[in-house]
Design an enzyme around this catalytic site. Sequence first.
Site, PDB file in Angstrom:
ATOM      1  N   ASP B  95     -35.677  32.387  16.126  1.00 43.95           N
ATOM      2  CA  ASP B  95     -34.277  32.689  16.408  1.00 43.95           C
ATOM      3  C   ASP B  95     -34.072  32.780  17.914  1.00 43.95           C
ATOM      4  OD1 ASP B  95     -31.656  33.186  16.150  1.00 43.95           O
ATOM      5  OD2 ASP B  95     -31.840  35.062  15.062  1.00 43.95           O
ATOM      6  N   HIS B 400     -37.287  46.051  22.385  1.00 42.76           N
ATOM      7  CA  HIS B 400     -36.057  45.401  21.884  1.00 42.76           C
ATOM      8  C   HIS B 400     -35.476  46.088  20.659  1.00 42.76           C
ATOM      9  CE1 HIS B 400     -38.194  43.791  18.488  1.00 42.76           C
ATOM     10  NE2 HIS B 400     -37.244  42.955  18.156  1.00 42.76           N
TER      11      HIS B 400
END
Lengths: 135, 477
Positions: B95, B400
């Site tokens: 992604d 993240h």
Amino acid sequence: MSFEELEHTADFLFRCRGSTKDELFEETASAMFSVMFENRKENKIQRKIKLSSDSPENLLLDFLSEILFISETENLVFSETRVKINNNSLEAVIYGGKFNINLHSGGTEIKGISRSGVEIKKYDGKYEISIIFDV
Amino acid sequence: MIKGIKRINEVEWELEKGFVPGMHVPAKFFLSEKLSETLEEGAIKQLANVATLPGIQKYSLAMPDIHWGYGFPIGGVAAFDMEEGIISPGGVGFDINCGVRLVTTPLHISEIGKVKRLINDLFHTVPTGVGTKADKTLTGNELDDMMHEGSKWAVEQGYGLKDDLIRCEDNGCMKEANIEYISKKARQRGLPQCGTLGSGNHFLEVQTVKEIMDEEAALKFGVSKDNVCIMIHCGSRGLGHQVCTDHLKDIESATKKYGINIPDGQLACAPINSDEGRAYFGAMAASANYAWANRQMITHMVREVFSKIYKTEYEDLKLVYDVSHNVAKFEEHTVDGIKKMVCVHRKGATRAFGPHCHDIPKELLEIGQPVIIPGSMGTSSYLLKGTLTAMEKTFGSTCHGSGRVYSRSKAKKEISGSAIKEELERQGIFVKATSNNVIAEEAPGAYKSSSEVVSVVHKAGISLEVARLEPLGVIKG
């Protein structure tokens, strides 16, 4: 059903088996569908796939990637496949129906199929593969 | 702790050269004692394997949300020399430019009213889940422009404000995009999906600012206590996935062609300065631009829903920042006292540039880059700021998210989606998902605690806490 899901923290890991390579490919496709969609029953729509590759493993990866592509671009839900392999070429028919959000949603979108580590092995007369679907 | 790992201090750990054969540099990761229970041996091996890749600089790094990934661990950061180094799709992920943005609204939590209505409206406005398409299919020319210009294209089409652009990493556009290397298939997948959220761990969440830890930075970032905010987490959709699939094949052949020895096939890579490396980088940058435009279009839909329900002005919903957490970029960093360009891979890691660094909006120069860390469903998310320590230690990078600890299948088997939904509702968090399975897979217990992960990066100084946000409602694919 000749596929089983194994533990994987981030993605979907499956072990798939088949008496023939044709069956192994069909089972691996079914494993992939089980991740993507709920209530997979429709089989009125057919799509044909013809592919050649340089190895059985790459043929399988290309086959699965092609199904992902057709499913996404034509908005189709697939339930089963019929595969005929000849050397490193295949002809397949995939069966499904139109995606219906009320019926089929709830699965997980597959972003890709892990290429490496994919090796078709033979145990007790059966073909076997471990494969990761990246979600 | 796994054998062979050396503890440097409370939150830093090191793998010396030799942990696996052929390491060019040591590896380092950030983790607390508490999180060390979640550490997977496979992820540590992946971290060490990355250190064997040609041209790697200083350290192979991992953030506290480290877990087992494809080739590189999730939470991995690695920088490579521009001449001798490589680029690897496994260091970016399927992604491409999956990322997060945070938008503030002028609303106080007391003005939010029925969250259920808001969430239902958002769910029906933003296409969400497998098999959903955008209201509008792009033309081929529009797709080209979008892949060249990213967020700027979306803003010019009326999907946002000029001011949104300066609040995006790289102003929402990687100039190195080369659409020549985007296959017909990738294009076909990209055309109907622009402005869609996707599924899995992607979400759109309505949040409130629960706690401010750094008043000055919060003020500059535009967030205040009890303020209602929106967090959007998604990426480049089928286009990015197809680009990764297409180029992985070419890069695999290139690995052999250039005689690069890799300990794991998933680390397939090509020299940055090779036809295959350039092709992947150009296509990856084009996909990154698609992702920025995608998040921009979703922001537009959110602004419209808020205008409809709360009569807010379009421009009163302000973008705090947009970060990318799956990407490779050419950046200038200091290695052995010398400033040089390197190719930084961040795979489940966020850029966290400190004060006065390149690409920080003028008004935030003294503070540093806003860093957005989403929590898992129902748990806190964080707004942090980048630091000079990150520039020194991690090529300007931080964590993240929270990082999975529980597989999706185990979560589905052992956790009831409807029970989680009810439990969250009791806590005042309304969840709207395409199915209960998705809720089970993404249950808070399937992830590490975001608070623990963030406290590690804060202690390590590679980004500092500014504010903590709590969810009010969430939509999931």
